[in-house]
Design an enzyme around this catalytic site. Structure first.
Site, PDB file in Angstrom:
ATOM      1  N   HIS A 141       0.877  -1.038  -0.097  1.00  0.00           N
ATOM      2  CA  HIS A 141       0.130   0.005  -0.303  1.00  0.00           C
ATOM      3  C   HIS A 141       0.960   1.153  -0.139  1.00  0.00           C
ATOM      4  O   HIS A 141       0.480   2.200  -0.596  1.00  0.00           O
ATOM      5  CB  HIS A 141      -0.767  -0.003   1.154  1.00  0.00           C
ATOM      6  CG  HIS A 141      -1.707   1.125   1.461  1.00  0.00           C
ATOM      7  ND1 HIS A 141      -3.099   1.565   0.936  1.00  0.00           N
ATOM      8  CD2 HIS A 141      -1.362   2.355   2.210  1.00  0.00           C
ATOM      9  CE1 HIS A 141      -3.454   2.559   1.186  1.00  0.00           C
ATOM     10  NE2 HIS A 141      -2.481   3.232   2.042  1.00  0.00           N
ATOM     11  N   GLU A 142       2.019   1.207   0.866  1.00  0.00           N
ATOM     12  CA  GLU A 142       2.704   2.633   1.002  1.00  0.00           C
ATOM     13  C   GLU A 142       3.678   2.762  -0.295  1.00  0.00           C
ATOM     14  O   GLU A 142       3.791   3.686  -1.002  1.00  0.00           O
ATOM     15  CB  GLU A 142       3.691   2.402   1.978  1.00  0.00           C
ATOM     16  CG  GLU A 142       3.099   2.277   3.339  1.00  0.00           C
ATOM     17  CD  GLU A 142       1.890   3.354   3.515  1.00  0.00           C
ATOM     18  OE1 GLU A 142       2.124   4.544   3.090  1.00  0.00           O
ATOM     19  OE2 GLU A 142       1.043   3.112   4.396  1.00  0.00           O
ATOM     20  N   HIS A 145       1.519   4.346  -3.037  1.00  0.00           N
ATOM     21  CA  HIS A 145       1.468   5.583  -2.948  1.00  0.00           C
ATOM     22  C   HIS A 145       2.830   6.387  -3.619  1.00  0.00           C
ATOM     23  O   HIS A 145       2.703   7.536  -4.051  1.00  0.00           O
ATOM     24  CB  HIS A 145       1.595   6.195  -1.407  1.00  0.00           C
ATOM     25  CG  HIS A 145       0.112   5.991  -0.678  1.00  0.00           C
ATOM     26  ND1 HIS A 145      -0.888   6.872  -1.115  1.00  0.00           N
ATOM     27  CD2 HIS A 145      -0.147   5.589   0.605  1.00  0.00           C
ATOM     28  CE1 HIS A 145      -1.788   6.932  -0.381  1.00  0.00           C
ATOM     29  NE2 HIS A 145      -1.490   6.042   0.659  1.00  0.00           N
ATOM     30  N   GLU A 211      -6.154   7.117  -1.184  1.00  0.00           N
ATOM     31  CA  GLU A 211      -6.236   5.928  -0.415  1.00  0.00           C
ATOM     32  C   GLU A 211      -6.573   4.818  -0.924  1.00  0.00           C
ATOM     33  O   GLU A 211      -6.353   3.483  -0.869  1.00  0.00           O
ATOM     34  CB  GLU A 211      -6.971   6.219   1.004  1.00  0.00           C
ATOM     35  CG  GLU A 211      -6.083   6.904   1.972  1.00  0.00           C
ATOM     36  CD  GLU A 211      -4.557   6.491   2.207  1.00  0.00           C
ATOM     37  OE1 GLU A 211      -4.453   5.262   2.239  1.00  0.00           O
ATOM     38  OE2 GLU A 211      -3.661   7.423   2.177  1.00  0.00           O
TER      39      GLU A 211
END
Length: 293
Positions: A141-142, A145, A211
């Site tokens: 997930h990071e 980003h 997100e």
């Protein structure tokens, strides 16, 4: 990373960015029209904007320091480094810096102005809470980003909003004086207030959409949306158990975390993140889609 794009999500992000752009055009026009007698105010806003850009340029170092994150070597955390390296390769990204925060709060964040100057940090509480598959989901997930350049997008989106806020806060002081165009300055301050309020809401909506995009990216990187869904539920449950004193120390970094620190009804209304329930629901939908391929 072969995944079908969510065109509905992209459309919402595009509309939000378009509205922000239109709002800032109006804002710039008003400043140009009404600040002929308030040059000090405009100069102050531009100087503050320059500081914001400088903060963005050194965002990886500043953010890690502000969170007490320590860059760690592969010898210190071999499993963590191995996961970051493997997932970075799957995401077609350069391996970012790896950092650890000594904190009971189970969370993670990414920072950095671009893909070559990025860092991924996890807390010791997160590593104690999650199993390896769940931790991979959070790291992915990071990395999503980073791949989506979210730090750059959100910095650009919020730059004029921040300048508007500073004009509202300090405009009367820096634009004052008996021989100034007081009427024009007051109009500029009032418009800045309206611009800041509207952009505040739009930027938080954009943050929530990104997100969702990072969750989709994590699913594409790992191929296991259920792992991230499980991690989100665990993190959310564990955060509720952390003493409020520990949460207050990190609440100011909500926009960076994979799950924001709880902040009451008003905080939820203006949250930078969607609710955990909505994110888990989306990930479960992705899981069903993948099983159907």
């Amino acid at each position: 990373m072969d995944w079908q794009p969510d065109w509905g999500l992209r459309a919402r992000m595009f509309v939000t960015m378009f509205l922000l752009f239109a709002l800032y055009i109006v804002f710039a026009g008003v400043l140009t029209a009404y600040l002929t007698g308030g040059a000090n105010l405009l100069v102050f806003g531009m100087i503050f904007g320059g500081f914001s850009l400088g903060q963005y340029y050194f965002s990886d170092t500043l953010t890690l320091r502000s969170m007490g994150a320590k860059t760690v070597s592969a010898e210190e955390y071999p499993q963590l480094h191995s996961s970051v390296e493997r997932l970075s390769q799957q995401a077609d990204l350069p391996k970012p810096k790896v950092a650890v925060v000594d904190s009971k709060v189970p969370n993670a964040f990414a920072t950095g102005r671009n893909q070559k100057n990025a860092a991924v940090a996890v807390t010791t509480g997160l590593m104690r809470t999650l199993n390896q598959e769940e931790l991979d989901g959070v790291i992915a997930h990071e990395l999503a980003h980073v791949k989506n350049r979210d730090m750059m997008v959100m910095t650009i989106a919020s730059l004029l909003s921040t300048i508007a806020f500073m004009i509202v806060r300090w405009g009367a002081f820096f634009g004052g004086g008996r021989n100034r165009n007081q009427g024009g300055i007051m109009v500029a301050i009032l418009v800045s207030l309206v611009v800041w309020i509207i952009s505040y809401l739009l930027i938080r909506a954009l943050s929530r959409y990104r997100e969702f995009a990072a969750d989709r990216g994590a699913a594409a990187i790992t191929g296991r949306p259920s792992a991230l869904a499980s991690a989100l539920m665990k993190i959310s449950g564990e955060v509720d158990k952390v003493p409020d004193s520990d949460l207050r120390e990190e609440a100011e970094m909500n926009a960076f975390f994979i799950i924001p620190i709880k902040s009451g009804i008003v905080g939820k209304l203006f949250s930078t993140h969607p609710s955990t329930e909505r994110r888990v629901e989306q990930l479960r939908d992705l899981e069903r889609e993948m099983e159907g391929f």
